[in-house]
Design a protein around this motif. Structure first.
Motif, short mmCIF file in Angstrom:
data_model
loop_
_atom_site.label_atom_id
_atom_site.label_comp_id
_atom_site.label_asym_id
_atom_site.label_seq_id
_atom_site.Cartn_x
_atom_site.Cartn_y
_atom_site.Cartn_z
N ASP A 1 -37.52 45.28 1.94
CA ASP A 1 -36.32 44.47 1.80
C ASP A 1 -36.22 43.88 0.39
O ASP A 1 -35.14 43.81 -0.21
CB ASP A 1 -36.36 43.33 2.85
N PHE A 2 -37.35 43.46 -0.16
CA PHE A 2 -37.40 42.90 -1.51
C PHE A 2 -37.03 43.98 -2.54
O PHE A 2 -36.29 43.73 -3.49
CB PHE A 2 -38.79 42.34 -1.79
N ARG B 1 -35.11 46.54 -2.04
CA ARG B 1 -33.67 46.78 -1.97
C ARG B 1 -32.92 45.71 -2.75
O ARG B 1 -31.92 45.98 -3.41
CB ARG B 1 -33.20 46.81 -0.52
N PHE B 2 -33.39 44.50 -2.67
CA PHE B 2 -32.75 43.40 -3.41
C PHE B 2 -32.87 43.64 -4.91
O PHE B 2 -31.89 43.49 -5.65
CB PHE B 2 -33.43 42.08 -3.03
N LEU C 1 -34.54 50.96 8.85
CA LEU C 1 -34.92 50.17 7.68
C LEU C 1 -36.39 49.80 7.75
O LEU C 1 -36.91 49.49 8.81
CB LEU C 1 -34.11 48.88 7.61
N VAL C 2 -37.02 49.80 6.59
CA VAL C 2 -38.38 49.29 6.49
C VAL C 2 -38.26 47.88 5.93
O VAL C 2 -37.71 47.69 4.86
CB VAL C 2 -39.22 50.16 5.55
N PHE C 3 -38.74 46.90 6.67
CA PHE C 3 -38.67 45.54 6.14
C PHE C 3 -39.97 45.20 5.46
O PHE C 3 -40.08 44.25 4.79
CB PHE C 3 -38.39 44.55 7.28
N ARG D 1 -33.65 33.83 3.92
CA ARG D 1 -35.02 34.31 3.77
C ARG D 1 -35.89 33.09 3.51
O ARG D 1 -35.58 32.27 2.66
CB ARG D 1 -35.11 35.29 2.62
N VAL E 1 -43.54 35.46 -9.58
CA VAL E 1 -43.11 36.84 -9.31
C VAL E 1 -41.67 37.00 -9.76
O VAL E 1 -40.83 36.14 -9.52
CB VAL E 1 -43.21 37.15 -7.80
N PHE F 1 -29.61 37.48 3.83
CA PHE F 1 -29.69 38.89 4.22
C PHE F 1 -28.45 39.25 5.03
O PHE F 1 -27.98 38.47 5.85
CB PHE F 1 -30.94 39.13 5.07
N ILE G 1 -37.00 36.63 7.73
CA ILE G 1 -35.54 36.56 7.74
C ILE G 1 -35.15 35.90 9.05
O ILE G 1 -35.49 36.42 10.13
CB ILE G 1 -34.91 37.96 7.65
N TYR H 1 -34.32 36.28 -4.72
CA TYR H 1 -34.41 36.95 -3.43
C TYR H 1 -34.41 35.95 -2.30
O TYR H 1 -33.69 36.09 -1.31
CB TYR H 1 -35.69 37.79 -3.40
N LEU I 1 -38.23 36.95 -7.36
CA LEU I 1 -38.52 36.47 -6.00
C LEU I 1 -37.68 35.24 -5.67
O LEU I 1 -37.23 35.04 -4.54
CB LEU I 1 -40.01 36.15 -5.86
N LEU J 1 -38.28 51.90 1.21
CA LEU J 1 -38.07 50.69 0.43
C LEU J 1 -38.21 49.44 1.29
O LEU J 1 -37.74 49.38 2.40
CB LEU J 1 -36.68 50.68 -0.19
N SER K 1 -42.38 42.57 4.62
CA SER K 1 -43.72 42.81 4.12
C SER K 1 -43.95 42.11 2.79
O SER K 1 -44.98 42.32 2.15
CB SER K 1 -43.96 44.31 3.97
N THR K 2 -42.99 41.28 2.37
CA THR K 2 -43.17 40.53 1.12
C THR K 2 -43.99 39.29 1.41
O THR K 2 -43.68 38.53 2.32
CB THR K 2 -41.81 40.10 0.57
#
Lengths: 234, 133
Positions: free
Chosen positions: B104-105, B107-108, A232-234, A107, A210, A221, A97, A216, A213, B102, A144-145
């Motif tokens: 970020d993906f 959450r989206f 937040l967990v990214f 993103r 995917v 963001f 991001i 996304y 995606l 969660l 983490s994506t």
């Protein structure tokens, strides 16, 4: 082979009882080290090696000019800067991001770290309008994506690819002041557009495999009500 | 207005403050007016102030200060883990944990799903309104 067999490290043959006090006396150590044997081999004296002849240094003429005041020379600095350490969370294919600049909030897919330390990143252009671009690691959140980037070849990109073209020296004349603004419109060379297409086509395939995606990556963001960045967990 | 959850030996409680926040423990003894001796299968038996405990509905059948093995056996018989996870308090905790972890993906994706659900609900509502009017 013979010289390599001897241990490289010199270990003391005199074990330490307490700091400063060894187990064996001077005479015992003389015997242990075998100095008597070395002397016996050499006829009663320790062998003496004459210094190797040094290569003749070229003779320097006395300088013609001495500066009036002593000029201090700065100390030698042989430090070579290393490229910035890449955060463990950022690996090729990570979705990042962007936090600042023209594309803040976008993103984006990470491709590789360039020798200058900056990150090479692409939208892909068709999805969110971010071209092949350099970005500083500090202005980026690593999610983490991950996207599969095995089909992408990024070897040809380095910092020179992104260097600004040297501007031609213009002589500014009064009359031409306003006209010169219209002349220069930087057109992106076709080569760069083709590079973008090749990189993106491979990426698009793995992104579309995917679910969601693509949407996304196309979305920006933003922090919403109730979102606490430190939680937040990214 | 009578009390339903009492501090007693065998009462299952949740620690709500401190290093062990969120842990389910069994009250194993009462030390004095303020403190209880508390134990759990994966924890060293320790004292905890009552103010740090939130009592639950669950109870385990044990004698005062049982051995670890007996405690574990009694907890298995009372089926504390499953009952807790099925209770509404336990389910809420599981949802909270899931939401906190969660991506970020994720959450989206959830946002898209919420929008979709709201859209279908509104469509149905519109249909019903139309047929009723």
């Amino acid at each position: 082979m013979a010289p390599k067999q001897r241990t490289a490290r010199k270990v003391s043959r005199n074990p330490e009882l307490i700091r400063g006090i060894g187990k064996y006396s001077r005479s015992k150590m003389y015997h242990k080290r075998g100095l008597w044997a070395i002397k016996a081999k050499n006829g009663g004296v320790l062998p003496r090696h004459d210094p190797k002849p040094k290569p003749q240094a070229p003779s320097q003429k006395p300088p013609k000019f001495y500066p009036a005041d002593d000029v201090k020379k700065p100390l030698v600095n042989k430090h070579k800067p290393k490229p910035t350490k890449l955060r463990a969370s950022i690996t090729p294919g990570t979705v990042l991001i962007l936090l600042a600049g023209r594309f803040k909030g976008k993103r984006v897919v990470f491709l590789k770290q360039l020798p200058s330390g900056l990150l090479l990143v692409t939208g892909p252009f068709k999805i969110n309008g971010v071209p092949l671009r350099r970005v500083n690691q500090s202005y980026v959140i690593g999610t983490s994506t991950k996207v599969d980037v095995s089909g992408v070849n990024v070897d040809k990109f380095d910092d020179k690819y992104f260097a600004k073209e040297a501007e031609k020296k213009k002589k500014k004349e009064e009359g031409e002041f306003f006209e010169s603004e219209k002349e220069e419109k930087k057109v992106l060379p076709q080569e760069k557009k083709d590079d973008q297409k090749t990189v993106d086509s491979a990426l698009l395939k793995s992104i579309e495999s995917v679910l969601d995606l693509k949407a996304y990556i196309g979305a920006r963001f933003s922090l919403k009500q109730g979102m606490k960045p430190h939680e937040l967990v990214f | 207005m009578p009390f339903k959850r009492f501090v007693e030996i065998g009462r299952v409680a949740q620690i709500n403050y401190g290093k062990e926040h969120g842990r389910l423990v069994v009250i194993v003894d009462v030390i004095d007016q303020n403190r209880a001796l508390v134990d759990a299968p994966d924890m060293v038996r320790s004292q905890v102030n009552f103010k740090r405990l939130s009592l639950t509905d669950l109870k385990v059948d044990i004698k005062r200060v049982p051995r670890k093995k007996e405690l574990i056996k009694a907890m298995e018989e009372a089926d504390v883990k499953n009952k807790w996870e099925k209770s509404s308090w336990g389910r809420k905790l599981i949802v909270q944990k899931r939401r906190a972890s969660l991506n970020d993906f994720d959450r989206f994706k959830i946002m898209l799903a919420k929008i979709k659900r709201a859209a279908t609900v509104r469509q149905e509502l519109a249909k019903l309104k139309k047929s009723a009017s």
